[in-house]
Scaffold this motif. Structure first.
Motif, PDB file in Angstrom:
ATOM      1  N   HIS A 186       0.083  -7.118  40.327  1.00 38.78           N
ATOM      2  CA  HIS A 186      -0.097  -5.678  40.219  1.00 38.78           C
ATOM      3  C   HIS A 186      -0.534  -5.221  38.838  1.00 38.78           C
ATOM      4  O   HIS A 186      -1.273  -4.251  38.720  1.00 38.78           O
ATOM      5  N   ARG A 187      -0.094  -5.947  37.794  1.00 38.15           N
ATOM      6  CA  ARG A 187      -0.484  -5.573  36.438  1.00 38.15           C
ATOM      7  C   ARG A 187      -0.926  -6.826  35.688  1.00 38.15           C
ATOM      8  O   ARG A 187      -0.200  -7.363  34.839  1.00 38.15           O
ATOM      9  N   PRO A 188      -2.113  -7.337  35.983  1.00 34.35           N
ATOM     10  CA  PRO A 188      -2.550  -8.622  35.409  1.00 34.35           C
ATOM     11  C   PRO A 188      -2.676  -8.594  33.889  1.00 34.35           C
ATOM     12  O   PRO A 188      -2.639  -9.655  33.253  1.00 34.35           O
ATOM     13  N   GLU A 189      -2.784  -7.415  33.303  1.00 34.70           N
ATOM     14  CA  GLU A 189      -2.943  -7.364  31.848  1.00 34.70           C
ATOM     15  C   GLU A 189      -1.639  -7.627  31.104  1.00 34.70           C
ATOM     16  O   GLU A 189      -1.644  -7.877  29.892  1.00 34.70           O
ATOM     17  N   LEU A 190      -0.488  -7.610  31.841  1.00 33.58           N
ATOM     18  CA  LEU A 190       0.813  -7.765  31.168  1.00 33.58           C
ATOM     19  C   LEU A 190       1.222  -9.223  30.987  1.00 33.58           C
ATOM     20  O   LEU A 190       2.019  -9.541  30.086  1.00 33.58           O
ATOM     21  N   ILE A 191       0.700 -10.140  31.827  1.00 25.54           N
ATOM     22  CA  ILE A 191       1.141 -11.556  31.775  1.00 25.54           C
ATOM     23  C   ILE A 191      -0.083 -12.458  31.892  1.00 25.54           C
ATOM     24  O   ILE A 191      -0.951 -12.235  32.739  1.00 25.54           O
ATOM     25  N   ASP A 192      -0.151 -13.457  31.036  1.00 21.25           N
ATOM     26  CA  ASP A 192      -1.193 -14.492  31.144  1.00 21.25           C
ATOM     27  C   ASP A 192      -0.626 -15.594  32.034  1.00 21.25           C
ATOM     28  O   ASP A 192      -0.018 -16.564  31.559  1.00 21.25           O
ATOM     29  N   TYR A 193      -0.851 -15.442  33.346  1.00 21.83           N
ATOM     30  CA  TYR A 193      -0.211 -16.346  34.307  1.00 21.83           C
ATOM     31  C   TYR A 193      -0.694 -17.786  34.138  1.00 21.83           C
ATOM     32  O   TYR A 193       0.059 -18.744  34.387  1.00 21.83           O
ATOM     33  N   GLY A 194      -1.917 -17.985  33.687  1.00 23.18           N
ATOM     34  CA  GLY A 194      -2.450 -19.347  33.558  1.00 23.18           C
ATOM     35  C   GLY A 194      -1.716 -20.191  32.537  1.00 23.18           C
ATOM     36  O   GLY A 194      -1.784 -21.439  32.568  1.00 23.18           O
ATOM     37  N   LYS A 195      -0.998 -19.568  31.601  1.00 22.51           N
ATOM     38  CA  LYS A 195      -0.292 -20.325  30.560  1.00 22.51           C
ATOM     39  C   LYS A 195       1.149 -20.670  30.949  1.00 22.51           C
ATOM     40  O   LYS A 195       1.852 -21.353  30.186  1.00 22.51           O
ATOM     41  N   LEU A 196       1.618 -20.207  32.104  1.00 15.00           N
ATOM     42  CA  LEU A 196       3.005 -20.487  32.523  1.00 15.00           C
ATOM     43  C   LEU A 196       3.120 -21.900  33.114  1.00 15.00           C
ATOM     44  O   LEU A 196       2.200 -22.402  33.755  1.00 15.00           O
ATOM     45  N   ARG A 197       4.328 -22.511  32.898  1.00 14.64           N
ATOM     46  CA  ARG A 197       4.584 -23.880  33.413  1.00 14.64           C
ATOM     47  C   ARG A 197       5.805 -23.841  34.319  1.00 14.64           C
ATOM     48  O   ARG A 197       6.804 -23.209  34.017  1.00 14.64           O
ATOM     49  N   LYS A 198       5.681 -24.585  35.415  1.00 12.86           N
ATOM     50  CA  LYS A 198       6.789 -24.610  36.377  1.00 12.86           C
ATOM     51  C   LYS A 198       8.015 -25.282  35.796  1.00 12.86           C
ATOM     52  O   LYS A 198       9.144 -24.952  36.163  1.00 12.86           O
ATOM     53  N   ASP A 199       7.825 -26.211  34.833  1.00 10.03           N
ATOM     54  CA  ASP A 199       8.951 -26.932  34.266  1.00 10.03           C
ATOM     55  C   ASP A 199       9.605 -26.175  33.110  1.00 10.03           C
ATOM     56  O   ASP A 199      10.430 -26.741  32.385  1.00 10.03           O
ATOM     57  N   ASP A 200       9.270 -24.902  32.891  1.00  9.13           N
ATOM     58  CA  ASP A 200       9.899 -24.106  31.835  1.00  9.13           C
ATOM     59  C   ASP A 200      10.412 -22.804  32.449  1.00  9.13           C
ATOM     60  O   ASP A 200       9.926 -21.721  32.162  1.00  9.13           O
ATOM     61  N   PRO A 201      11.465 -22.926  33.301  1.00 11.52           N
ATOM     62  CA  PRO A 201      11.933 -21.738  34.015  1.00 11.52           C
ATOM     63  C   PRO A 201      12.515 -20.670  33.098  1.00 11.52           C
ATOM     64  O   PRO A 201      12.364 -19.482  33.359  1.00 11.52           O
ATOM     65  N   LEU A 202      13.225 -21.054  32.003  1.00 10.54           N
ATOM     66  CA  LEU A 202      13.815 -20.048  31.117  1.00 10.54           C
ATOM     67  C   LEU A 202      12.739 -19.133  30.522  1.00 10.54           C
ATOM     68  O   LEU A 202      12.881 -17.908  30.489  1.00 10.54           O
ATOM     69  N   THR A 203      11.657 -19.776  30.036  1.00  7.24           N
ATOM     70  CA  THR A 203      10.564 -18.958  29.463  1.00  7.24           C
ATOM     71  C   THR A 203       9.950 -18.051  30.524  1.00  7.24           C
ATOM     72  O   THR A 203       9.665 -16.868  30.272  1.00  7.24           O
ATOM     73  N   ASN A 204       9.756 -18.612  31.721  1.00  7.56           N
ATOM     74  CA  ASN A 204       9.151 -17.804  32.791  1.00  7.56           C
ATOM     75  C   ASN A 204      10.025 -16.607  33.149  1.00  7.56           C
ATOM     76  O   ASN A 204       9.551 -15.475  33.282  1.00  7.56           O
ATOM     77  N   LEU A 205      11.337 -16.854  33.312  1.00  3.68           N
ATOM     78  CA  LEU A 205      12.257 -15.781  33.697  1.00  3.68           C
ATOM     79  C   LEU A 205      12.361 -14.721  32.598  1.00  3.68           C
ATOM     80  O   LEU A 205      12.296 -13.513  32.866  1.00  3.68           O
TER      81      LEU A 205
END
Length: 887
Positions: A186-205
């Motif tokens: 809904h707001r693609p300018e707020l998060i750079d989704y391509g840089k997220l990693r599945k093995d880093d849940p704390l950072t993602n959350l």
């Protein structure tokens, strides 16, 4: 469940999910629920300016619990008890529980005493029930509701993202990618989704929770460490937090829809305002042209010469041929623009456009009527003035000729009358002087008529306002004074001669007879010469034929006149013979007259020369009148065809506008074909204008062969052009109304049939009584107040008639489904949310830049919300968009 149960919870939770058992098996869930439910409650309580710190303690007195329910429901609860005793707290909590139960929720084993005592399990269970009822129950996706609907929404929104697979509300969210995917979708300018990693849940959350709190106004309801450190996160806490995302983003989608609707209204407003500006400018320019032109047409300052007046007539022809036709088109276009604008305003639910004072269509029509009235008067004045100058030139020339002849005759007469030759004359000389004086008196009497004619001509020149009247009057006065002096001198000389006559006896009767016959004959010749040289002006063949007949009669008198001339000359010859025979001392001249035989013969020869010249002038004038008659017949032949043609076309256009043959597009095509045929007829009008110009140049002022004047043809032609253009515009507006309102062709035919039936006068308009009868026939049962309201819609200018366009506009309002003011203002409520106002920044964020700036500019005079400076509340927004109209 041991403590509470309800139908709603059965819908939202799986049967094996027992509240007590979950809490006993995993105490970490209680911690998660505390944090999540507390944050959820505070997200609503802060709207009322408060919050809670400890969920089981802060709800014990029931006050904040009642306040929370009022905020999330928008309803008022019963007045709380303000006492601090246990009974007061229990009463307040019971009021809250009763309100929850009134919303169809069953609370099993949850009592006010447990909440007042601070029972954590019961308090969390009660808050969960509230969340289910007010935050999750209304979620619906493809006919699913509550938990299943929320889960389906999450699956659809995250489907395009890799490493995201939402299957439940616990372990599917542990890696944080689900939360990030919802935000990025809904707001693609707020998060750079391509840089997220599945093995880093704390950072993602943490990234998702921080962004949601900072940019989406969603409070942080969970801790990343608690979710990662728990084998199975609490489902209720996850559902509560995810529902906040649902409401935030579904609200944004509604806001986008609302913004689009507002943009549409703003775009229509801009277009209508431009049309208003164009109308005002065109109306001002046309009125200014009329204001400048009317004084020119009302200027009646006469010119002194025919040439100057003919130049004015030529300037007037240029005005009619070159300057006025474009203004006729502008006036027609102005009416078309006005009707189109009113139609668009009605379709936009806007008040009717009222031009600024003095620029109404009626004002322009009134000004145009004054222009045409001045124009008609100016043309009549020009023609009358030309006739007057023509008459003046004729009279002035006639005055000069008669005055010159008279002045030539009177030359030396005063000197002659003042002579005293009789004092030394012989008797015979006195007799001769007396007879001569008698002859002079006869001559003087003969000239009396000419003097009266000169005075009459001078008087007529004065009455016709001849420019050189002072000189004419002076010359006439001089002649009259001289004539009076001659009369006095004549009388004085006669008296002197008669006194001396007694001393004289001899008189020459022959000279006397000669003088008596020669003087009238000489006067007749002078009159004949004057008549033969007299200028004439005629306008018809009959008039020139009359002059020709009079001239022929004059020529018939010439033989008798010649006999008289020979007789007078015979007398003179006899006198000469007697003088020669008897040696009479006559000094070789006739003592009774100065008219000699040579003068008589000279004037007679002059008369004979003038006769053929007069013949030629009359012949030429007869030919000119024949030419003028041909011009009259040529003009009449065309005018007698064009006049009825224009009337026929007007009647045909009237029939087309009220009949129902084919669709509106067929009628429009038919009308445009008529318009093309009418425009193609213009060369015939121009040809008639050319013939009319030839007639005016020939100074022809009447035409018995036709009842049509060029003015009739011009007015009819202009009315025909205006009528076809206005009729085409009415059909175009009907198409515009039909398409905008979604009216079918069958409905249009029904509307037209009803309108034609009650248009009893067949004028294309219904009067008030016919319109009332039409409404009653269509099933309307209304009183005077309702009928007055309907008339204010269909007849905003209060003309007392209803046009077909106004009729279908009204009927379309009854049948069509369009964006109404209520829908637009409902969109405002979506954008404003619970706070009931919109800020300038929100407008710029929700609307396209150009529409946002236009809206802000319109709203500038109405901003100033009590709570937030520069914001716009509901009533101010309504006034800014729709003016003072009742929404």
């Amino acid at each position: 469940m041991d403590h509470y149960d309800s139908q709603q919870t059965n819908d939202y939770m799986q049967p094996e999910e027992d509240w007590d058992r979950d809490l006993l098996l995993d105490p970490a869930w209680e911690k998660q629920q505390r944090k999540t439910f507390t944050a959820w409650c505070n997200s609503h309580l802060r709207k009322a300016g408060t919050q809670i710190e400890n969920i089981e303690e802060d709800f014990r007195d029931g006050l904040k619990l009642m306040l929370l329910l009022e905020v999330i429901s928008g309803e008022r609860l019963a007045k709380p008890e303000r006492g601090k005793m246990r009974v007061h707290k229990i009463s307040n909590v019971n009021k809250a529980l009763d309100f929850i139960a009134s919303k169809g929720v069953k609370l099993v084993s949850i009592g006010a005493e447990e909440i007042v005592d601070g029972n954590v399990k019961m308090t969390l269970g009660m808050i969960w029930t509230i969340i289910l009822r007010f935050a999750i129950q209304d979620i619906s996706v493809e006919e699913t509701s509550a938990k299943e609907g929320l889960l389906l929404w999450c699956q659809r929104k995250t489907a395009p993202y890799k490493n995201v697979n939402i299957q439940n509300f616990h372990i599917s969210w542990k890696d944080g990618l689900g939360f990030c995917a919802l935000i990025h979708r809904h707001r693609p300018e707020l998060i750079d989704y391509g840089k997220l990693r599945k093995d880093d849940p704390l950072t993602n959350l943490n990234t998702a929770f921080d962004v949601a709190e900072k940019y989406l106004d969603i409070p942080k309801m969970l801790d990343a460490e608690d979710i990662v450190g728990t084998a199975r996160p609490d489902e209720k806490a996850i559902m509560t937090y995810v529902s906040s995302f649902y409401h935030a983003f579904s609200g944004a989608q509604k806001a986008e829809t609302a913004a689009n609707r507002i943009c549409k209204v703003l775009a229509v407003n801009q277009e209508n305002e431009q049309l208003m500006e164009d109308y005002e400018k065109l109306a001002s320019d046309l009125l200014e042209w009329i204001r400048r032109t009317i004084p020119w047409l009302e200027n009646r300052a006469p010119e002194n010469t025919m040439h100057a007046m003919q130049q004015k007539l030529e300037d007037f022809r240029d005005y009619r041929r070159l300057h006025k036709p474009p203004k006729v088109q502008e006036k027609c276009q102005l009416e078309i623009n006005f009707n189109t604008l009113q139609t668009k305003l009605r379709l936009s639910n806007r008040p009717a456009f009222m031009p600024s004072e003095g620029r109404m269509v009626s004002d322009i029509n009134n000004a145009w009527g004054c222009l045409e009235q001045a124009e008609k008067g100016y043309e009549e004045w020009l023609l009358n003035e030309i006739r007057r100058l023509e008459r003046l030139d004729h009279l002035a020339e006639k005055f000069r000729q008669k005055a010159s002849i008279h002045e030539a005759w009177t030359d030396g007469k005063e000197t002659m009358l003042r002579q005293k030759d009789y004092e030394t004359a012989t008797l015979s000389e006195i007799k001769a002087l007396l007879k001569k004086h008698e002859a002079f008196e006869s001559d003087l009497a003969a000239h009396q008529d000419r003097v009266e004619q000169i005075a009459a001509i001078a008087q007529e020149l004065n009455e016709l306002d001849y420019y050189d009247s002072p000189n004419v009057n002076a010359r006439c006065q001089k002649i009259c004074d001289q004539w009076d002096s001659l009369g006095a001198l004549t009388q004085k000389r006669r008296e002197a001669l008669e006194r001396t006559e007694k001393l004289l006896e001899t008189i020459d009767q022959l000279y006397l007879e000669y003088a008596k016959r020669a003087a009238p004959f000489n006067n007749w010749m002078e009159g004949a010469m004057e008549d033969l040289q007299d200028t004439f002006i005629v306008h018809t063949i009959e008039e020139i034929q009359g002059l020709t007949t009079a001239h022929e009669q004059f020529k018939a008198t010439l033989p008798d006149a010649d006999k008289e001339r020979l007789a007078i000359l015979g007398i003179h010859n006899e006198v000469s013979k007697i003088v020669q025979t008897y040696h009479v001392n006559m000094a070789g001249t006739n003592p009774y007259t100065t008219i000699t035989p040579q003068e008589i013969n000279g004037k007679w020869d002059h008369v004979r020369q003038l006769v053929p010249r007069r013949d030629q002038a009359l012949t030429e004038e007869h030919a000119r009148q024949q030419h003028n008659e041909r011009l009259r017949k040529q003009f009449a032949a065309q005018a007698n065809v064009i006049g009825p043609w224009i009337q026929t076309k007007m009647e045909e256009i009237g029939r087309i506008s009220i009949e129902m043959h084919g669709t509106l597009e067929d009628q429009l095509s038919h009308l445009r074909q008529y318009e093309k045929s009418i425009v193609n007829y213009k060369p015939k009008i121009d040809q008639l204008e050319g013939d009319h110009q030839l007639i005016q140049e020939a100074l022809i002022f009447d035409n018995k062969h036709t009842n049509y004047t060029m003015e009739h043809i011009r007015v009819g032609w202009e009315q025909l052009l205006t009528t076809i253009a206005r009729t085409i515009n009415e059909v175009e507006n009907q198409i515009l109304t039909r398409d905008a309102k979604g009216i079918s062709q069958e409905q249009m035919n029904e509307f037209r049939a009803s309108f034609n039936h009650f248009d009893r006068k067949k004028t294309g308009m219904m009067d008030t009584d016919d319109f009332r009868a039409c409404l009653i026939s269509m099933g309307y049962n209304m009183g005077e107040a309702e009928f007055a309201r309907i008339m204010s819609i269909v007849d905003p200018n209060r003309l007392g008639v209803v046009t077909f366009q106004a009729f279908i506009d009204f009927m379309s309002r009854e049948t069509a489904d369009t964006d109404t003011a209520d829908q637009v203002m409902a969109s405002f409520k979506i954008l404003a949310g619970d706070k009931n106002y919109i800020t300038v920044d929100e407008l710029r964020r929700e609307l396209p830049p150009d529409q946002a700036e236009y809206c802000i500019a319109r709203m500038a005079p109405y901003t100033g919300h009590d709570a937030v400076p520069g914001a716009l509340d509901y009533m101010s927004f309504s006034t800014a968009l729709y003016g003072e109209s009742d929404l």
